[in-house]
Motif scaffolding. Sequence first.
Motif, PDB file in Angstrom:
ATOM      1  N   UNK A   1       0.302  -1.010  -0.252  1.00 40.18           N
ATOM      2  CA  UNK A   1      -0.182   0.182  -0.124  1.00 40.18           C
ATOM      3  C   UNK A   1       1.100   1.054  -0.002  1.00 40.18           C
ATOM      4  N   UNK A   2       2.158   0.955   0.600  1.00 35.49           N
ATOM      5  CA  UNK A   2       3.063   2.248   0.931  1.00 35.49           C
ATOM      6  C   UNK A   2       2.619   3.262   2.131  1.00 35.49           C
ATOM      7  N   UNK A   3       2.836   4.489   2.678  1.00 37.88           N
ATOM      8  CA  UNK A   3       2.734   4.559   3.845  1.00 37.88           C
ATOM      9  C   UNK A   3       1.773   5.955   3.416  1.00 37.88           C
ATOM     10  N   UNK A   4       1.100   6.407   2.425  1.00 34.93           N
ATOM     11  CA  UNK A   4       0.063   7.793   2.496  1.00 34.93           C
ATOM     12  C   UNK A   4      -1.287   6.928   1.428  1.00 34.93           C
ATOM     13  N   UNK A   5      -0.871   5.571   1.651  1.00 30.40           N
ATOM     14  CA  UNK A   5      -2.345   4.613   1.418  1.00 30.40           C
ATOM     15  C   UNK A   5      -3.842   5.561   2.227  1.00 30.40           C
ATOM     16  N   UNK A   6      -4.311   5.784   1.137  1.00 29.29           N
ATOM     17  CA  UNK A   6      -6.335   5.620   1.549  1.00 29.29           C
ATOM     18  C   UNK A   6      -6.500   4.943   1.952  1.00 29.29           C
ATOM     19  N   UNK A   7      -6.783   3.855   2.812  1.00 29.84           N
ATOM     20  CA  UNK A   7      -6.812   2.879   3.294  1.00 29.84           C
ATOM     21  C   UNK A   7      -8.223   2.450   4.073  1.00 29.84           C
ATOM     22  N   UNK A   8      -8.571   3.235   3.626  1.00 28.70           N
ATOM     23  CA  UNK A   8     -10.675   3.461   4.246  1.00 28.70           C
ATOM     24  C   UNK A   8     -10.422   4.236   5.286  1.00 28.70           C
ATOM     25  N   UNK A   9     -11.390   2.991   5.977  1.00 28.08           N
ATOM     26  CA  UNK A   9     -11.788   3.244   7.821  1.00 28.08           C
ATOM     27  C   UNK A   9     -10.642   3.575   8.572  1.00 28.08           C
ATOM     28  N   UNK A  10     -10.115   4.047   9.511  1.00 27.70           N
ATOM     29  CA  UNK A  10      -9.525   3.909  10.664  1.00 27.70           C
ATOM     30  C   UNK A  10     -10.011   5.184  11.928  1.00 27.70           C
TER      31      UNK A  10
END
Length: 264
Positions: free
Chosen positions: A104-113
Amino acid sequence: MTRLSYERYCAEIGNQSDLLVTGIREADLTATVPSCPGWNVGQLVRHLGGGHRWVEEIVRTRATGPLPDDDFRDLSGYRDEDPVKLGSWLVEGAGQLAGTLRAAGPDADTGWTPVPGETSTFWARRFAHETLIHRADAVLALGAEFTVAHEVAVDALDEWMELGSLPQMFDFYPERRELLGPGRTLHLHATDTLPESGAEWLVDLTGDRLAWRRAHEKAAVAVRGPVTELLLVVYGRRSVDDAAVEVLGDRALLDFWLGHNSFG
């Protein structure tokens, strides 16, 4: 103040899991875990491995909300584990999580956090330290020595301070407002780190919110000791009386703060 790198967080998920597996290889996994009431060591490891897989799916699928987590909350079915099989299962899940985070890499928008607006770096850092602290739970429960690299312990304390002082914590834990009051400051000082690490924290409870900063300042109470001991005390994994720390000043304030600000 410098965080660990994203790659270091990913690496620590695997590293801490490997160290945990080494620690339980020939252990009695039915030993109770005092810092996680109701669990034995095998159940603790099941909880951690389930958490790894839970986050891996969130990051991989870019989930828009929290996924079901009953499988690593209800641990009643895991009372008598085989150390070898459980260890392999834990390492497998940790590797999957680290691999998905790297992809994913460090700046990915992974959805919910849990903290709105965060990226994949949140999950990498959170589970590097989640794995670290649960390794401490297991190691201490088995009566072994817990050690950790200084820079990892310092970053874990920073993260604890950051998450614990978020404004929304008052929504989740209204009783924490009781911590605020005039003259309420605490100073934590790591005595075994290099000066350039700046491993000193000032917790300021005198305003209208929980605040902290890295600083060498006078406070109502100071706690001095090795950074690993500070980590265990702040996370509630070792009592002040049992830790190799020195307390100077208002001990009652320290106990009040620790009792109202648990995390992890």
